[in-house]
Scaffold this active site. Structure first.
Site, PDB file in Angstrom:
ATOM      1  N   LYS A  54       7.648  -0.670   8.811  1.00 50.12           N
ATOM      2  CA  LYS A  54       7.490  -1.108   7.419  1.00 50.12           C
ATOM      3  C   LYS A  54       8.761  -0.776   6.624  1.00 50.12           C
ATOM      4  O   LYS A  54       9.220  -1.580   5.805  1.00 50.12           O
ATOM      5  CB  LYS A  54       6.256  -0.445   6.788  1.00 50.12           C
ATOM      6  N   GLN A  98      -0.699   5.744   4.937  1.00 49.99           N
ATOM      7  CA  GLN A  98      -0.872   5.290   6.317  1.00 49.99           C
ATOM      8  C   GLN A  98      -2.160   5.875   6.901  1.00 49.99           C
ATOM      9  O   GLN A  98      -2.377   7.088   6.865  1.00 49.99           O
ATOM     10  CB  GLN A  98       0.356   5.704   7.157  1.00 49.99           C
ATOM     11  N   ASP A 121      -2.228  -2.139  -0.522  1.00 51.31           N
ATOM     12  CA  ASP A 121      -3.134  -2.460   0.588  1.00 51.31           C
ATOM     13  C   ASP A 121      -4.410  -3.138   0.081  1.00 51.31           C
ATOM     14  O   ASP A 121      -5.223  -3.593   0.879  1.00 51.31           O
ATOM     15  CB  ASP A 121      -3.515  -1.184   1.351  1.00 51.31           C
TER      16      ASP A 121
END
Ligand code: NDP
Length: 293
Positions: A54, A98, A121
């Site tokens: 990422k 994460q 997200d």
């Protein structure tokens, strides 16, 4: 029949180029440099690889990234405290925690502590609600990747019988919601499906999956969907990523299903690269709306 291979990698590259152009314009015209904060707790090897990928993708798109590493012994309150600091930092536009988190951490409390305006997200109740009402601030990365892949491969979903296998908060449920909307990320032909969602308690799964004109599988079980579960000519989207020895495989048995499906995504190189591209898209969106415009 041999299925058409839906090349997520090249579509993701194209999307990342488009994002890089928009990032440059945002920096140029409004002086806003998008920045993503990634929070990594513990030493999980797969998570470290995901976060690294990422970071690299951000850099290539001109997006700044900052990594916050915490030890695996971190408590829920310590992590929530870090997130409140990141929420207040005007130079950070997107926050990514994460997953998975170490067992002692309350994942729901942590995800709820991310400001909805920085929740790239799209996990927060506010963002999930907005998606469900068809007025999203951010679209969840993996489901959005699925819709982009379908749309950019000219596979229309309107009026189609779609079956989603898996009902997780990250993939299955938001994907069902997106297929159901009256318009999708690429317009009304990229939504408006008739959707069925299956899970571990669904009876006679094969009878349901066989109906699907578009079958999306996200269950985390290697090679689970075999050719006899698939309607001939169906579009099969394999979201699963499973490690089998030193190989990555999907939830769909690619070898048998690719002989009967009309189109299929490979693993790797299918939905995975699109998920990262959509994270960049959300970070850019977060930066664009950060000063109230
Ligand atoms: P979860 O474990 O959170 O959810 C799995 C879902 O599959 C659950 O709803 C479960 O049902 C259902 N399920 C499990 N077994 C069966 C079965 N035998 N028949 C029908 N349904 C079943 O997984 P995620 O959604 O997070 O991830 C799914 C897969 O996608 C994983 O391989 C993951 O690595 C991958 N993934 C890939 C991404 C990408 O970028 N390509 C991003 C995110 C995930 P129930 O609810 O009843 O337990």
């Amino acid at each position: 029949m041999t299925a058409r291979i839906l090349d997520g990698k090249s579509i993701a590259l194209q999307i990342r180029k488009e994002i890089a152009i928009e990032v440059a314009a945002l920096v140029d015209r409004r002086g806003i440099e998008p920045c993503l904060a990634a929070v990594l707790v513990g030493e999980d090897p797969a998570s470290q690889v995901y976060v690294k990928n990422k970071e690299i993708a951000c850099e290539k798109a001109g997006i700044r990234s900052r990594l916050f590493r915490l030890p695996s012994s971190t408590s829920t309150s310590e992590l929530v405290e870090l997130l409140s600091q990141l929420n207040c930092d005007v130079k950070i536009h997107g926050i990514l925690v994460q997953l998975p988190l170490p067992k002692q951490i309350n994942e729901r409390l942590v995800l709820d502590a991310v400001s909805p305006a920085k929740d790239v997200d799209a996990f927060s109740p506010e963002n999930v609600g907005l998606i469900s009402q068809g007025r999203p601030r951010f679209l969840p990365c993996t489901p959005h990747g699925v819709m982009q892949l379908l749309g950019r491969c000219q596979i229309e979903t309107a009026g189609k019988e779609v079956v989603v296998v898996g009902r997780s908060e990250i993939v299955g449920k938001p994907l069902v919601s997106m297929f159901l909307q009256k318009t999708g990320p690429l317009g009304p032909t990229n939504s408006n499906a008739t959707v069925t969602c299956c899970h571990s308690q669904s009876a006679n799964l094969a009878r349901i999956t066989q109906r699907a004109e578009i079958l999306v599988v996200a269950i985390g079980k290697p090679n689970f969907i075999t050719s006899e579960m698939v309607r001939p000519g169906a579009v099969v989207i394999d979201v699963g990523i499973n490690r089998l020895g030193d190989k990555l495989v999907g939830d769909v048995d690619f070898e048998s299903v690719s002989k009967i499906a009309g189109a299929i995504t490979p693993v790797p190189g299918g939905i995975g690269p699109l998920t990262i591209a959509m994270l960049l898209r959300n970070t850019l969106t977060a930066a664009s709306i950060s000063d109230g415009f």
